[in-house]
Each structure stands twice: as structure tokens, then as C-alpha cells.
Design a protein around this motif. Sequence first.
Motif, PDB file in Angstrom:
ATOM      1  N   GLN A  20       0.874  -1.174   0.000  1.00  0.00           N
ATOM      2  CA  GLN A  20       0.000   0.000   0.000  1.00  0.00           C
ATOM      3  C   GLN A  20       0.907   1.218   0.000  1.00  0.00           C
ATOM      4  N   LEU A  21       0.915   1.913  -1.101  1.00  0.00           N
ATOM      5  CA  LEU A  21       1.752   3.091  -1.259  1.00  0.00           C
ATOM      6  C   LEU A  21       0.852   4.313  -1.125  1.00  0.00           C
ATOM      7  N   ALA A  22       0.737   4.815   0.084  1.00  0.00           N
ATOM      8  CA  ALA A  22      -0.155   5.940   0.386  1.00  0.00           C
ATOM      9  C   ALA A  22       0.635   7.237   0.230  1.00  0.00           C
ATOM     10  N   LEU A  23       0.567   7.795  -0.953  1.00  0.00           N
ATOM     11  CA  LEU A  23       1.323   9.012  -1.242  1.00  0.00           C
ATOM     12  C   LEU A  23       0.655  10.222  -0.600  1.00  0.00           C
ATOM     13  N   VAL A  24       1.431  11.028   0.047  1.00  0.00           N
ATOM     14  CA  VAL A  24       0.910  12.239   0.677  1.00  0.00           C
ATOM     15  C   VAL A  24       1.176  13.464  -0.183  1.00  0.00           C
ATOM     16  N   THR A  25       1.729  13.260  -1.368  1.00  0.00           N
ATOM     17  CA  THR A  25       2.162  14.378  -2.202  1.00  0.00           C
ATOM     18  C   THR A  25       1.093  15.401  -2.529  1.00  0.00           C
ATOM     19  N   PRO A  26      -0.190  15.046  -2.694  1.00  0.00           N
ATOM     20  CA  PRO A  26      -1.139  16.123  -2.990  1.00  0.00           C
ATOM     21  C   PRO A  26      -1.489  16.963  -1.754  1.00  0.00           C
ATOM     22  N   HIS A  27      -1.172  16.458  -0.552  1.00  0.00           N
ATOM     23  CA  HIS A  27      -1.506  17.170   0.671  1.00  0.00           C
ATOM     24  C   HIS A  27      -0.438  18.216   1.010  1.00  0.00           C
ATOM     25  N   THR A  28      -0.796  19.103   1.898  1.00  0.00           N
ATOM     26  CA  THR A  28       0.159  20.123   2.335  1.00  0.00           C
ATOM     27  C   THR A  28       1.093  19.523   3.366  1.00  0.00           C
ATOM     28  N   ASN A  71      -0.394 -10.733 -12.800  1.00  0.00           N
ATOM     29  CA  ASN A  71      -0.776 -11.393 -11.556  1.00  0.00           C
ATOM     30  C   ASN A  71      -0.855 -10.395 -10.405  1.00  0.00           C
ATOM     31  N   THR A  72      -1.082  -9.134 -10.741  1.00  0.00           N
ATOM     32  CA  THR A  72      -1.108  -8.094  -9.712  1.00  0.00           C
ATOM     33  C   THR A  72      -2.366  -7.249  -9.850  1.00  0.00           C
ATOM     34  N   LEU A  73      -3.083  -7.122  -8.741  1.00  0.00           N
ATOM     35  CA  LEU A  73      -4.207  -6.199  -8.660  1.00  0.00           C
ATOM     36  C   LEU A  73      -3.638  -4.846  -8.266  1.00  0.00           C
ATOM     37  N   LEU A  74      -3.773  -3.898  -9.154  1.00  0.00           N
ATOM     38  CA  LEU A  74      -3.258  -2.540  -8.925  1.00  0.00           C
ATOM     39  C   LEU A  74      -4.455  -1.609  -8.795  1.00  0.00           C
ATOM     40  N   ILE A  75      -4.508  -0.869  -7.692  1.00  0.00           N
ATOM     41  CA  ILE A  75      -5.608   0.060  -7.437  1.00  0.00           C
ATOM     42  C   ILE A  75      -5.030   1.449  -7.209  1.00  0.00           C
ATOM     43  N   PHE A  76      -5.633   2.434  -7.862  1.00  0.00           N
ATOM     44  CA  PHE A  76      -5.277   3.835  -7.662  1.00  0.00           C
ATOM     45  C   PHE A  76      -6.540   4.560  -7.242  1.00  0.00           C
ATOM     46  N   THR A  77      -6.503   5.208  -6.099  1.00  0.00           N
ATOM     47  CA  THR A  77      -7.671   5.938  -5.615  1.00  0.00           C
ATOM     48  C   THR A  77      -7.222   7.062  -4.691  1.00  0.00           C
ATOM     49  N   SER A  78      -8.185   7.773  -4.177  1.00  0.00           N
ATOM     50  CA  SER A  78      -7.923   8.893  -3.278  1.00  0.00           C
ATOM     51  C   SER A  78      -8.903   8.846  -2.121  1.00  0.00           C
ATOM     52  N   ASP A  79      -8.554   9.514  -1.044  1.00  0.00           N
ATOM     53  CA  ASP A  79      -9.433   9.530   0.122  1.00  0.00           C
ATOM     54  C   ASP A  79     -10.460  10.652   0.079  1.00  0.00           C
ATOM     55  N   ASN A  80     -10.259  11.634  -0.778  1.00  0.00           N
ATOM     56  CA  ASN A  80     -11.196  12.745  -0.881  1.00  0.00           C
ATOM     57  C   ASN A  80     -10.879  13.562  -2.127  1.00  0.00           C
ATOM     58  N   GLY A  81     -11.790  14.486  -2.448  1.00  0.00           N
ATOM     59  CA  GLY A  81     -11.572  15.368  -3.585  1.00  0.00           C
ATOM     60  C   GLY A  81     -10.482  16.396  -3.283  1.00  0.00           C
ATOM     61  N   ALA A  82     -10.144  17.163  -4.294  1.00  0.00           N
ATOM     62  CA  ALA A  82      -9.085  18.161  -4.162  1.00  0.00           C
ATOM     63  C   ALA A  82      -9.604  19.450  -3.520  1.00  0.00           C
ATOM     64  N   ILE A  83      -8.676  20.227  -3.022  1.00  0.00           N
ATOM     65  CA  ILE A  83      -8.996  21.578  -2.556  1.00  0.00           C
ATOM     66  C   ILE A  83      -9.026  22.473  -3.781  1.00  0.00           C
ATOM     67  N   ILE A  84     -10.064  23.283  -3.883  1.00  0.00           N
ATOM     68  CA  ILE A  84     -10.188  24.169  -5.035  1.00  0.00           C
ATOM     69  C   ILE A  84      -9.126  25.263  -4.938  1.00  0.00           C
ATOM     70  N   SER A  85      -8.372  25.428  -5.991  1.00  0.00           N
ATOM     71  CA  SER A  85      -7.322  26.433  -6.068  1.00  0.00           C
ATOM     72  C   SER A  85      -7.713  27.491  -7.090  1.00  0.00           C
ATOM     73  N   GLN A  86      -7.821  28.731  -6.637  1.00  0.00           N
ATOM     74  CA  GLN A  86      -8.186  29.806  -7.558  1.00  0.00           C
ATOM     75  C   GLN A  86      -7.132  29.965  -8.649  1.00  0.00           C
ATOM     76  N   THR A  87      -5.858  29.774  -8.296  1.00  0.00           N
ATOM     77  CA  THR A  87      -4.785  29.867  -9.287  1.00  0.00           C
ATOM     78  C   THR A  87      -5.002  28.870 -10.414  1.00  0.00           C
ATOM     79  N   LEU A  88      -5.330  27.620 -10.064  1.00  0.00           N
ATOM     80  CA  LEU A  88      -5.550  26.593 -11.079  1.00  0.00           C
ATOM     81  C   LEU A  88      -6.845  26.837 -11.841  1.00  0.00           C
TER      82      LEU A  88
END
Length: 169
Positions: A20-28, A71-88
Motif C-alpha cells: 500500500q503506497l499511500a502518497l501524501v504528495t497532494p496534501h500540504t 498477476n497483480t491487482l493494482l488500485i489507484f484511488t484517493s481519500d477525498n476530492g481536491a482543494i479548489i485552487s483559484q490559481t488553477l
Amino acid sequence: MAEEALAFIEQNRAVPFYLQLALVTPHTPRVPSIAFNGKSRLSPYADVVLQMDWIVGEVMATLDRLDLSDNTLLIFTSDNGAIISQTLLDRGHLSNLEWLGQKTDVWEGGTRVPFIARWPGKLPANVRLDHLFALVDLPSTIWAAVGVEAPPACLTEWINGRFSLRQPT
């Protein structure tokens, strides 16, 4: 984390494993690595999303190289939606697509997330489902899919920066 995940796959390629590779990269704080800093030309958030995409690509490439993909089940998901960024938003990027709301909201922009599963020969490719489900159902669903009996009353604890499962005492 990416280097450790790839090393784990290499070291365990001859036996069944769970990673389980729980990436924190999108978080602050959003601090992309040097290789991705400024790469998107949009924002640090966009840079870490590019970095996250690259990491997932490296995992997939490693599974392919080691002939483990089929032979590998690969799952990509997220725990919640993104924070809205006015810049983006000003640059035309819709982090939550057309959905109302963002992370911490009960609207779909806060709760509707990608869930991508790949398991060649077991799951059909290019199928889109629009079913509601909760990520808390994932462990028992995975155990059933791979034919493993669910451990009885396991407890999850945080040990040295890693989750581990143990039997209750």
C-alpha cells in the motif's frame, strides 16, 4: 517512498505480497522533489500531482519489467476530492471536474474520487462504473478477490512510520 516501494517489489517478486503506497504528495505542505519543482508551470500542487503520476508509472513499469503485471491487482484511488485552487481555476484546471465542492465538503467534489483498478485477465479493461461504495470495504473485497481469508479482528497500528496489522492481545 517511491524508492522504498520499488525496492519492496523487487525483493518480494517471488512471493505474493501486498503493498500500500499511500502518497501524501497532494496534501500540504506541497513540496515537489527537485526534479518536479516548477515542472507543471502551474503551481506546486500541479507539480506534486505530476510527481505522483510519475511514481505510479514507475511502479507499473517495475511490475511490467518483473513480469508481475498479469498477476497483480493494482488500485489507484484517493481519500477525498481536491482543494479548489483559484490559481488553477484561473488557468482552466478543474481539480474536481464539474462536481460541486472540494475536500472536507459532503458534496460530490469532496467525496467523488477516482478509483482505477487494473488486474489483467481478472478485471475487464476499459469499463466505467458509476456505483457508490466506501473505501472501508476495500480490504475485505481484496481479500475475497485474491482468495485469502480475512484475518480475525486485526488491529492496525502505526509503527515507525508504517502501518502494520497485528492480532489483538
